[in-house]
Design a protein around this motif. Structure first.
Motif: not given
Length: 243
Positions: A69-73, A78-81, A150-151, A234-235
């Motif tokens: 899937g779109d990993f960046i999205e 997750l970071v938006a909050p 990604v890193q 899992g991530f």
């Protein structure tokens, strides 16, 4: 005459102030870019290719991870909050900077809101001050930002999985430390405080201004194994459980 001169100078001062304000707003807007999905696919493929040069197994795991899937999205959700945007280079550098610093010390702590805000301001200031990244094209900004996202994710997962194994924690920290040095940043010379990053032993908010150049973010081949094995789902579970 003095009154007339004062009136004549005022509009010029106002014009200069307005120009300065517009320049500052322009600098801030230069931190953003318009993401392109085709470009993202190419960026992730290039990240896999760079990883393959140092870790073929990790590259294969990354390829599977990105294919889910779109990993960046998903990172964006997750970071938006926390007030971070995936289409902002300074936000990407902020997350990588904090995550890498903790990893180099064998930690995987989430920053406080105050610390996150301070480092975000430092990252934005450093990027706008140097100008190279702020003036880069959308394609260059997206390439750098997505490599940093990604890193950050790879570091986060690797640290979470190694938290009960001191030798693995040291190995991950060493890999992150070396990766950061390859980008021109020595993580051992800075401390993280509630006011942001400061040089070691300095008690004031004197921020290191080192930022990566467009396209300079290097892959962490060894860390790909940790993230690749658990997949996107899992991530997300690991990250959300920590949150």
């Amino acid at each position: 005459m003095r009154e007339h001169e004062a009136q004549a100078r005022t509009p010029r001062r106002d014009a200069r102030s307005a120009a300065t304000g517009q320049a500052r707003r322009g600098d801030v807007s230069g931190l953003h870019y318009t993401p392109d999905k085709a470009r993202r696919s190419a960026n992730l493929a290039a990240f896999v290719q760079k990883t393959r040069a140092v870790d073929s197994r990790g590259a294969a795991d990354l390829q599977k991870l990105f294919a889910e899937g779109d990993f960046i999205e998903r990172i964006g959700a997750l970071v938006a909050p926390h007030g971070l945007r995936i289409d902002n280079v300074a936000d990407a550098y902020t997350m990588w900077w904090i995550t890498a610093w903790h990893a180099a010390r064998g930690e995987n702590d989430d920053p406080s809101p105050a610390t996150l805000t301070a480092v975000r301001a430092q990252a934005a200031h450093a990027i706008t001050a140097t100008g190279e990244i702020a003036r880069a094209s959308d394609a260059q900004k997206q390439e750098l930002a997505e490599a940093l996202w990604v890193q950050s994710a790879l570091i986060d997962v690797a640290m979470e999985q190694a938290k009960r194994d001191p030798s693995r924690l040291r190995a991950v920290g060493d890999a992150v430390r070396q990766g950061a040095k390859g980008m021109g940043l020595n993580l051992d010379t800075i401390d993280l405080t509630s006011k942001g990053f400061v040089p070691v032993g300095v008690g004031q908010n004197d921020a290191p201004a080192t930022t990566p150049k467009p396209g300079s973010a290097a892959p962490y081949g060894a860390l790909a194994l940790a993230a690749g094995g658990i997949g996107v789902g899992g991530f997300l579970m690991l990250r959300q459980r920590r949150g």
